[in-house]
Design an enzyme around this catalytic site. Structure first.
Site, PDB file in Angstrom:
ATOM      1  N   GLU A  29     126.299 156.573 129.062  1.00  0.00           N
ATOM      2  CA  GLU A  29     125.469 156.227 127.922  1.00  0.00           C
ATOM      3  C   GLU A  29     124.503 154.898 128.311  1.00  0.00           C
ATOM      4  O   GLU A  29     123.190 155.220 127.799  1.00  0.00           O
ATOM      5  CB  GLU A  29     126.513 155.549 126.759  1.00  0.00           C
ATOM      6  CG  GLU A  29     127.347 156.606 126.171  1.00  0.00           C
ATOM      7  CD  GLU A  29     128.607 156.563 126.990  1.00  0.00           C
ATOM      8  OE1 GLU A  29     128.691 156.433 128.223  1.00  0.00           O
ATOM      9  OE2 GLU A  29     129.612 156.954 126.445  1.00  0.00           O
TER      10      GLU A  29
ATOM     11  N   CYS B 278     129.604 150.375 126.616  1.00  0.00           N
ATOM     12  CA  CYS B 278     128.374 151.367 126.220  1.00  0.00           C
ATOM     13  C   CYS B 278     128.258 150.926 124.807  1.00  0.00           C
ATOM     14  O   CYS B 278     126.988 151.258 124.199  1.00  0.00           O
ATOM     15  CB  CYS B 278     128.765 152.761 126.506  1.00  0.00           C
ATOM     16  SG  CYS B 278     129.007 153.175 128.121  1.00  0.00           S
TER      17      CYS B 278
ATOM     18  N   CYS C 206     132.743 153.531 125.617  1.00  0.00           N
ATOM     19  CA  CYS C 206     133.513 152.557 125.784  1.00  0.00           C
ATOM     20  C   CYS C 206     133.186 151.087 125.190  1.00  0.00           C
ATOM     21  O   CYS C 206     131.920 151.265 124.734  1.00  0.00           O
ATOM     22  CB  CYS C 206     133.906 152.408 127.435  1.00  0.00           C
ATOM     23  SG  CYS C 206     132.347 151.587 128.132  1.00  0.00           S
TER      24      CYS C 206
ATOM     25  N   HIS D 193     127.600 153.694 133.397  1.00  0.00           N
ATOM     26  CA  HIS D 193     128.069 154.671 132.562  1.00  0.00           C
ATOM     27  C   HIS D 193     126.988 155.649 132.269  1.00  0.00           C
ATOM     28  O   HIS D 193     125.992 155.139 132.016  1.00  0.00           O
ATOM     29  CB  HIS D 193     128.906 154.192 131.400  1.00  0.00           C
ATOM     30  CG  HIS D 193     130.216 153.564 131.568  1.00  0.00           C
ATOM     31  ND1 HIS D 193     131.263 153.058 131.030  1.00  0.00           N
ATOM     32  CD2 HIS D 193     130.689 153.169 133.257  1.00  0.00           C
ATOM     33  CE1 HIS D 193     132.155 152.737 131.650  1.00  0.00           C
ATOM     34  NE2 HIS D 193     131.992 152.724 132.749  1.00  0.00           N
TER      35      HIS D 193
HETATM   36  N1  LIG Z   1     132.171 157.054 127.376  1.00  0.00           N
HETATM   37  C1  LIG Z   1     132.355 156.577 128.759  1.00  0.00           C
HETATM   38  N2  LIG Z   1     133.673 156.379 128.998  1.00  0.00           N
HETATM   39  C2  LIG Z   1     133.801 156.063 130.431  1.00  0.00           C
HETATM   40  N3  LIG Z   1     134.763 155.585 131.122  1.00  0.00           N
HETATM   41  C3  LIG Z   1     134.510 155.701 132.311  1.00  0.00           C
HETATM   42  N4  LIG Z   1     133.142 155.881 132.597  1.00  0.00           N
HETATM   43  C4  LIG Z   1     132.642 156.451 131.346  1.00  0.00           C
HETATM   44  C5  LIG Z   1     131.269 156.697 130.954  1.00  0.00           C
HETATM   45  O1  LIG Z   1     130.321 156.724 131.675  1.00  0.00           O
HETATM   46  N5  LIG Z   1     131.369 156.910 129.490  1.00  0.00           N
END
Ligand SMILES: Nc1nc2[nH]cnc2c(=O)[nH]1
Length: 178
Positions: free
Chosen positions: A74, A105, A102, A72
């Site tokens: 973050e 993260c 999420c 992801h």
């Molecule tokens: N905040 C965030 N939500 C996600 N949902 C799926 N991928 C991501 C991501 O990279 N960051």
């Protein structure tokens, strides 16, 4: 060129840029990274870490590109910051992200000891684009017994065996705590 004057090709993801912009400008940068990333076969997420010393690190979502569900934006930005700074502790850092973190993260930010998080879009905006962020927040908010999409079950082991790794850890002199 985006609103703060950087293209994705002159991205300061290596910490070469120092702080000095407003939260809104860093957020705009995260959003611009996210949009550019879609055009680069990535997910629509971008993030910026401003370290305690002012150095700036960036990350974008590379889940499908790298076959890595943990890639992801973050997490990528946090990894870049930790590698660039040579530490696993980002105390004093601020995370700016194009979308509400999420649960993974958010937990990674906690483990990295990030001081503060700013986000632009939220979990409902992500849901409208087909992402499961809101679903996974509900998963963590519910009781363990409600976790139907992925049951998590304790399997009983003898107590000594169960805590053996922690016993080894507690007995290790000179370990690196985190
Ligand atoms: N905040 C965030 N939500 C996600 N949902 C799926 N991928 C991501 C991501 O990279 N960051």
């Amino acid at each position: 060129m985006n609103t703060i004057g950087l293209t994705s090709t002159d991205s300061p993801a290596d910490g070469s840029q120092t702080a000095g912009q407003t939260p809104a400008e860093y957020l705009a940068r995260a959003v611009a990274l996210a949009t550019d990333n879609v055009r680069n076969a990535g997910g629509p997420f971008g993030a910026v870490v401003v370290a305690a010393d002012g150095r700036v690190f960036e990350g974008v979502n590379r889940v499908t590109a790298n076959l890595d569900p943990s890639a992801h934006a973050e997490v990528s930005a946090i990894r870049n910051a930790c590698q660039g700074l040579g530490t696993f502790d980002l105390s004093g850092a601020v995370l700016y992200t194009s979308c509400e973190p999420c649960p993974m993260c958010l937990a990674t930010s906690l483990w990295a000891r990030i001081d503060k998080v700013y986000f632009a879009a939220d979990r409902n905006d992500a849901a409208a684009a087909g992402f499961d962020d809101a679903v996974f927040y509900r998963y963590f908010e519910g009781d363990a017994s409600d976790r139907e999409i992925m049951p998590v079950a304790r399997e009983e082991l003898p107590p000594v065996q169960r805590v053996e790794p922690f016993t080894e850890w507690n007995d290790t002199v000179g370990r690196t705590d985190y």
